[in-house]
Design a protein around this motif. Sequence first.
Motif, PDB file in Angstrom:
ATOM      1  N   ALA A  82       0.813  -1.214   0.000  1.00  0.00           N
ATOM      2  CA  ALA A  82       0.000   0.000   0.000  1.00  0.00           C
ATOM      3  C   ALA A  82       0.847   1.266   0.000  1.00  0.00           C
ATOM      4  O   ALA A  82       0.476   2.272  -0.612  1.00  0.00           O
ATOM      5  N   LEU A  83       2.004   1.231   0.663  1.00  0.00           N
ATOM      6  CA  LEU A  83       2.814   2.433   0.812  1.00  0.00           C
ATOM      7  C   LEU A  83       4.009   2.496  -0.130  1.00  0.00           C
ATOM      8  O   LEU A  83       4.593   3.559  -0.323  1.00  0.00           O
ATOM      9  N   GLY A  84       4.407   1.354  -0.681  1.00  0.00           N
ATOM     10  CA  GLY A  84       5.511   1.368  -1.631  1.00  0.00           C
ATOM     11  C   GLY A  84       6.756   0.659  -1.132  1.00  0.00           C
ATOM     12  O   GLY A  84       6.912   0.391   0.071  1.00  0.00           O
ATOM     13  N   SER A  85       7.665   0.404  -2.050  1.00  0.00           N
ATOM     14  CA  SER A  85       8.861  -0.383  -1.740  1.00  0.00           C
ATOM     15  C   SER A  85       9.854   0.348  -0.842  1.00  0.00           C
ATOM     16  O   SER A  85      10.774  -0.294  -0.302  1.00  0.00           O
ATOM     17  N   TRP A  86       9.697   1.674  -0.675  1.00  0.00           N
ATOM     18  CA  TRP A  86      10.617   2.402   0.199  1.00  0.00           C
ATOM     19  C   TRP A  86      10.557   1.874   1.634  1.00  0.00           C
ATOM     20  O   TRP A  86      11.508   2.027   2.414  1.00  0.00           O
ATOM     21  N   LEU A  87       9.432   1.211   1.974  1.00  0.00           N
ATOM     22  CA  LEU A  87       9.264   0.691   3.321  1.00  0.00           C
ATOM     23  C   LEU A  87       9.987  -0.642   3.521  1.00  0.00           C
ATOM     24  O   LEU A  87      10.211  -1.065   4.666  1.00  0.00           O
ATOM     25  N   THR A  88      10.381  -1.280   2.427  1.00  0.00           N
ATOM     26  CA  THR A  88      10.967  -2.620   2.494  1.00  0.00           C
ATOM     27  C   THR A  88      12.214  -2.704   3.379  1.00  0.00           C
ATOM     28  O   THR A  88      12.303  -3.588   4.243  1.00  0.00           O
ATOM     29  N   PRO A  89      13.214  -1.830   3.206  1.00  0.00           N
ATOM     30  CA  PRO A  89      14.416  -1.952   4.060  1.00  0.00           C
ATOM     31  C   PRO A  89      14.122  -1.744   5.544  1.00  0.00           C
ATOM     32  O   PRO A  89      14.762  -2.363   6.398  1.00  0.00           O
ATOM     33  N   ILE A  90      13.150  -0.903   5.860  1.00  0.00           N
ATOM     34  CA  ILE A  90      12.793  -0.681   7.261  1.00  0.00           C
ATOM     35  C   ILE A  90      12.143  -1.944   7.830  1.00  0.00           C
ATOM     36  O   ILE A  90      12.460  -2.385   8.940  1.00  0.00           O
ATOM     37  N   ALA A  91      11.229  -2.530   7.042  1.00  0.00           N
ATOM     38  CA  ALA A  91      10.563  -3.756   7.480  1.00  0.00           C
ATOM     39  C   ALA A  91      11.580  -4.867   7.695  1.00  0.00           C
ATOM     40  O   ALA A  91      11.516  -5.614   8.685  1.00  0.00           O
ATOM     41  N   TRP A  92      12.539  -4.977   6.766  1.00  0.00           N
ATOM     42  CA  TRP A  92      13.548  -6.029   6.886  1.00  0.00           C
ATOM     43  C   TRP A  92      14.464  -5.792   8.085  1.00  0.00           C
ATOM     44  O   TRP A  92      14.906  -6.749   8.737  1.00  0.00           O
ATOM     45  N   ALA A  93      14.753  -4.547   8.388  1.00  0.00           N
ATOM     46  CA  ALA A  93      15.602  -4.253   9.544  1.00  0.00           C
ATOM     47  C   ALA A  93      14.963  -4.779  10.822  1.00  0.00           C
ATOM     48  O   ALA A  93      15.619  -5.435  11.654  1.00  0.00           O
TER      49      ALA A  93
END
Length: 212
Positions: free
Chosen positions: A171-182
């Motif tokens: 919903a918010l975009g791939s920019w959130l991916t590294p934060i989620a993975w952290a």
Amino acid sequence: MPKAAQAAQAALPPLTEDPAGDPPSPASAWNIANALTVFRLVLVPFFVWALFAGTGHESGLRFLAWAIFAVASITDRIDGDIARKRGLVTEFGKLADPIADKALVGAALIGLSLLHDLPWWVTVVMLVRELGVTLLRFWVIRHGVIPASRGGKIKTLLQAVAIGLFVLIPALGSWLTPIAWAFMVVAVVVALATGVDYVARALRLRRESIVA
């Protein structure tokens, strides 16, 4: 300690005893603490529906899935505290609370993996750890209760934040991916470390009980 874990530890309230180790009270099973536990369990199918419906052009439903997961996770934090503070610990609550917790987390991890939003290895590691700790507790139940540790509480918080972030990525975009993975990587590391700690505590509890 990683910064994510330090932040999670700072956000936690003072460590309290595990409800599983509290003796049941004479209170009726029909109480607010158990109602919150049942409510959390009821939310699971609605979360799963919103998670799977929130794909493609319906990605806005991911916000609903996240909101349901957040509400359910919050009830997990407060129902045990309410039960202890108000003397509402019951056998039903001691059984239903961990079932509701594992149903919610299991549904989230498996659902995200089925949707290819989260690798299966993460889901397998986290679920095997949960199953292992549960089996350990049953293994030593005749000798005593292994209370939840602060590390376990940190793991739960990190895991909830990570899952919530992965739910929101479409919903918010791939920019959130590294934060989620952290958050997820730290959650996995803490899960494995606390898993080893639970094994050591279980062995120590059995050994001390046998010696005594």
